[in-house]
Design a protein around this motif. Structure first.
Motif, PDB file in Angstrom:
ATOM      1  N   ASN A 135      -8.347 -10.593   5.141  1.00 22.02           N
ATOM      2  CA  ASN A 135      -8.844 -10.408   3.784  1.00 22.02           C
ATOM      3  C   ASN A 135      -9.672 -11.602   3.325  1.00 22.02           C
ATOM      4  O   ASN A 135     -10.768 -11.443   2.765  1.00 22.02           O
ATOM      5  CB  ASN A 135      -7.665 -10.202   2.823  1.00 22.02           C
ATOM      6  N   SER A 169     -10.071  -3.040   3.581  1.00 20.42           N
ATOM      7  CA  SER A 169     -11.139  -2.101   3.219  1.00 20.42           C
ATOM      8  C   SER A 169     -11.487  -2.183   1.736  1.00 20.42           C
ATOM      9  O   SER A 169     -12.645  -1.981   1.349  1.00 20.42           O
ATOM     10  CB  SER A 169     -10.733  -0.673   3.583  1.00 20.42           C
ATOM     11  N   PRO A 217       0.799  -1.234   0.000  1.00 14.68           N
ATOM     12  CA  PRO A 217       0.000   0.000   0.000  1.00 14.68           C
ATOM     13  C   PRO A 217       0.827   1.277   0.000  1.00 14.68           C
ATOM     14  O   PRO A 217       0.361   2.319  -0.482  1.00 14.68           O
ATOM     15  CB  PRO A 217      -0.815  -0.125   1.290  1.00 14.68           C
ATOM     16  N   GLU A 232      -5.514  -4.244   0.849  1.00 17.15           N
ATOM     17  CA  GLU A 232      -6.152  -3.653   2.034  1.00 17.15           C
ATOM     18  C   GLU A 232      -7.522  -4.301   2.260  1.00 17.15           C
ATOM     19  O   GLU A 232      -8.305  -4.475   1.313  1.00 17.15           O
ATOM     20  CB  GLU A 232      -6.334  -2.142   1.840  1.00 17.15           C
ATOM     21  N   ARG A 237      -3.031 -10.058   8.077  1.00 14.60           N
ATOM     22  CA  ARG A 237      -3.663  -9.272   7.015  1.00 14.60           C
ATOM     23  C   ARG A 237      -4.330 -10.188   5.986  1.00 14.60           C
ATOM     24  O   ARG A 237      -5.471  -9.947   5.577  1.00 14.60           O
ATOM     25  CB  ARG A 237      -2.619  -8.381   6.331  1.00 14.60           C
TER      26      ARG A 237
END
Length: 395
Positions: free
Chosen positions: A278, A375, A24, A373, A274
């Motif tokens: 996801n 989000s 990112p 990410e 992470r």
């Protein structure tokens, strides 16, 4: 009436399973320190390559007595190097449950013509690992990139095995906790979990693999680009940054940047967390929508990186016609339907390159590795529903 598009959008629509999304914080300007136009054998080049090896060791927890080398031709080159150098000393068991594993079977059985027992499973399933005899050499893929089926653990590999385990871990390294004491050769590419540039691979050798290299000479000639020994001894320079062929120092700088980011998010544990978060977004969406499911049948084998999905709506069947029970039209081509959904998402610029692999069952494949990410995946899920409904309605 047109089906309304969702209001929010993923900030980054890159969900490809390789090359994968950059970290990112990636910025091209951060590669300005790359020693471009300099020899990789100069002090500056050697230092960069050595750093790439040692930081990889630190993040992945690779034992100090294991050798780590940077090799050409991505993960494919690393796997081929292992197969051509090491196999033929004893019987081999080839395990495959997706296209890349099947490719290794072809190499061993048809090209090297090694005495091999082949064990396969259909897409969505895994072979019976309890049936594997690790006193034989064993070649397998830890995480099937094209099926989303991964090995749940290394318990099936004996600690006192006589054979070598050769593991293609390209979609697992940096996202899953690999049991190094059970792995003798491990390979991966930079382009997967850390979103590095393509064409560079890594090969990791246990002391047992090194012993095999130094005590066994295969019956076939080895191309220069595959040779790991000279005069019966390991070429140590390969594992200290002296690569077999010229690496891209720009790609090396990019990999170092990705490694630095990986450390900033908590190293391997942070990357695993992470990826798990996801994959859970997608799993939760499937659990609440009866027309989409994970291709991996057993939850214990479901990947947290290359998450493969298939449509389960009973109207999407090959054969078409009319469902006499509901008089609903059936879609005649499941493959065309899945491609249509992926195409809609790409045209809307919310998800690029998420169609299933060409050899896999029709469906979608969403990369959920740590560089993505959470989000963005949360924002993507309503778009999946929009694309499904729009394709079903033919709008």
């Amino acid at each position: 009436m047109a089906i309304q598009q969702p209001a929010s959008r993923p900030a980054n629509p890159r969900f490809s399973s390789g090359p994968c999304a950059k970290p990112p914080t990636f910025d091209l300007a951060k590669l300005a320190g790359a020693p471009l136009g300099r020899s990789h054998r100069a002090a500056v080049g050697k230092a960069k390559l050595k750093a790439a090896i040692e930081i990889t060791r630190d993040i992945l927890g690779i034992p100090a007595d294991y050798k780590i080398g940077i090799v050409p031709a991505s993960d494919t080159g690393a796997v081929e190097m292992a197969l051509w150098n090491l196999l033929g000393a004893r019987k081999v068991e080839m395990l495959a449950w997706e296209s890349f594993g099947s490719g290794w079977v072809t190499d061993v059985v048809k090209q090297l013509k090694v005495d091999a027992e082949v064990k396969t499973a259909d897409y969505g399933h895994i072979v019976d690992l309890a049936s594997v005899d690790t006193d034989n050499d064993v070649v397998f893929t830890w995480n099937g990139t094209t099926s989303g089926v991964r090995v749940p653990n290394g318990d099936w590999i004996k600690s006192d095995r006589a054979g070598l385990t050769i593991c293609d871990a390209t979609s697992a390294a940096f996202a899953q906790d690999l049991p190094w004491d059970k792995l003798d050769v491990t390979t991966f590419s930079w382009q997967k979990v850390l979103g590095g540039e393509a064409a560079h691979g890594m090969i990791i050798l246990s002391p047992r693999a090194v012993e095999r290299l130094e005590s066994y000479t295969p019956a076939w000639p080895l191309p220069k680009i595959f040779r790991l020994t000279k005069g019966g001894k390991l070429i140590e320079g390969i594992f200290e940054g002296a690569t077999i062929n010229t690496p891209s120092m720009l790609a090396v700088e990019d990999y170092l940047l990705a490694l630095d980011w990986a450390q900033s998010v908590g190293g391997l544990k942070g990357l695993m967390a992470r990826a798990d978060a996801n994959a859970k977004v997608v799993s939760d969406f499937c659990a609440s929508h009866n027309w989409l499911t994970n291709l991996a049948v057993d939850p214990a084998t479901q990947s947290n990186t290359s998450v493969c999905l298939q449509f389960t709506d009973d109207r999407i069947v090959d054969g078409g016609g009319i469902d006499k029970g509901s008089l609903a039209p059936r879609i005649t081509d499941a493959t065309a339907f899945a491609k249509g959904v992926a195409k809609r998402l790409e045209a809307a610029e919310v998800a690029y390159d998420i169609g299933s692999y060409r050899d896999a069952p029709a469906g979608l494949r969403i990369w959920c590795g740590g560089t993505v990410e959470t989000s963005d995946l949360e924002a993507l899920m309503p778009w999946l529903e929009w694309a499904f409904e729009a394709e079903m309605a033919g709008q």
